[in-house]
Design a protein around this motif. Structure first.
Motif, short mmCIF file in Angstrom:
data_model
loop_
_atom_site.label_atom_id
_atom_site.label_comp_id
_atom_site.label_asym_id
_atom_site.label_seq_id
_atom_site.Cartn_x
_atom_site.Cartn_y
_atom_site.Cartn_z
N ALA A 101 6.34 -3.75 -29.68
CA ALA A 101 5.86 -4.33 -30.95
C ALA A 101 5.93 -5.84 -30.90
CB ALA A 101 6.70 -3.78 -32.10
N GLU A 102 7.00 -6.40 -30.33
CA GLU A 102 7.13 -7.85 -30.19
C GLU A 102 6.02 -8.41 -29.31
OE1 GLU A 102 11.00 -8.51 -28.63
OE2 GLU A 102 12.04 -7.92 -30.47
N ALA A 103 5.72 -7.69 -28.23
CA ALA A 103 4.68 -8.14 -27.30
C ALA A 103 3.32 -8.17 -27.98
CB ALA A 103 4.65 -7.23 -26.08
N GLY A 115 7.21 -13.74 -14.26
CA GLY A 115 7.25 -13.57 -15.71
C GLY A 115 7.18 -12.10 -16.06
N ASP A 116 7.08 -11.81 -17.34
CA ASP A 116 6.97 -10.42 -17.79
C ASP A 116 6.17 -10.37 -19.09
OD1 ASP A 116 8.82 -10.81 -20.03
OD2 ASP A 116 10.39 -10.86 -18.52
N PHE A 117 6.12 -9.21 -19.71
CA PHE A 117 5.30 -9.01 -20.90
C PHE A 117 5.67 -9.94 -22.05
CE2 PHE A 117 4.49 -4.74 -19.05
CZ PHE A 117 3.13 -4.62 -19.28
N LEU A 118 6.91 -10.38 -22.10
CA LEU A 118 7.38 -11.17 -23.22
C LEU A 118 7.71 -12.61 -22.85
CD1 LEU A 118 9.63 -8.51 -24.95
CD2 LEU A 118 7.65 -9.64 -25.99
N SER A 119 7.70 -12.93 -21.57
CA SER A 119 8.06 -14.27 -21.12
C SER A 119 7.10 -14.70 -20.01
CB SER A 119 9.50 -14.29 -20.61
OG SER A 119 9.85 -15.57 -20.15
#
Length: 212
Positions: free
Chosen positions: A124-126, A95-99
């Protein structure tokens, strides 16, 4: 974290730990590395999600404090090395910071040397995502290279080039390093307090505590 950097992680995996102390170009970036990890670990509590655990150095410290840790790592090579080091004491997922997926509500999101792989828009989304996922009074505790201003950032790139640190200069130009005012704004817009503590010439700890 940015998927475009996975190839770099794959190539760096086997030499990452040794480069922390032996690569002169990155000497200042990693100065006080063990203390930086301790500073992040000591701010964590409860259920911890770690982004970009790499070879598992911070994860080990979190486990030594008796914390429950889930690692989120996009690099297969890094996950393999982390699994070998952790010996089943923590799960490291793809995974990653957003998923990413977690089974329990996180109390703290931690990361070291990785948030700069996201663009400012992705950062910003994260932070918005983490605000929605965290428990009451939860935290974001990220240690990373960041700068007080765009001018300071440009001076750092120029200094690396002038010193003949061509790999460091290339990293500074290629990746997405942010300024403290930008990051502070992202945190505050999402209901966090925001404090920044400098640990060496490059690395700061960004701590955002969710307001109740």
């Amino acid at each position: 974290m940015g998927k475009e950097f996975i190839e770099i992680f794959e190539k760096w995996a086997d030499t990452y730990d040794s480069s922390l102390t032996k690569d002169i170009e990155y000497k200042e970036v990693f100065r006080g590395y063990d203390q930086i990890l301790d500073s992040v670990a000591n701010k964590a509590f409860g259920e911890v999600v770690e982004f970009g655990p790499g070879t598992g150095n911070l994860t080990v410290k979190l486990l030594e404090l008796g914390l429950s840790v889930t690692g989120i790592e996009p690099s297969p090579a890094m996950r393999k090395l982390a699994d070998e080091k952790l010996k089943g004491k923590a799960v490291v997922k793809d995974g990653d910071f957003l998923s990413f997926t977690v089974e329990k509500k996180p109390d703290v999101f931690v990361s070291t040397y990785a948030f700069h792989h996201l663009t400012d828009k992705e950062k910003a989304e994260a932070i918005t995502l983490y605000s929605n996922l965290l428990s009451s009074s939860g935290k974001i505790v990220f240690a990373d290279t960041m700068f007080r201003s765009e001018e300071e950032y440009e001076k750092a790139k120029a200094a690396a080039s002038q010193s003949g640190f061509h790999n460091l200069a290339a990293d500074l130009a290629r990746e997405y390093y942010s300024t403290i005012p930008k990051l502070k704004g992202m945190l505050e817009e999402n209901g966090f307090t925001a404090t920044f503590t400098r640990l060496n010439e490059f690395v700061w700890i960004m701590e955002g505590i969710k307001l109740q």
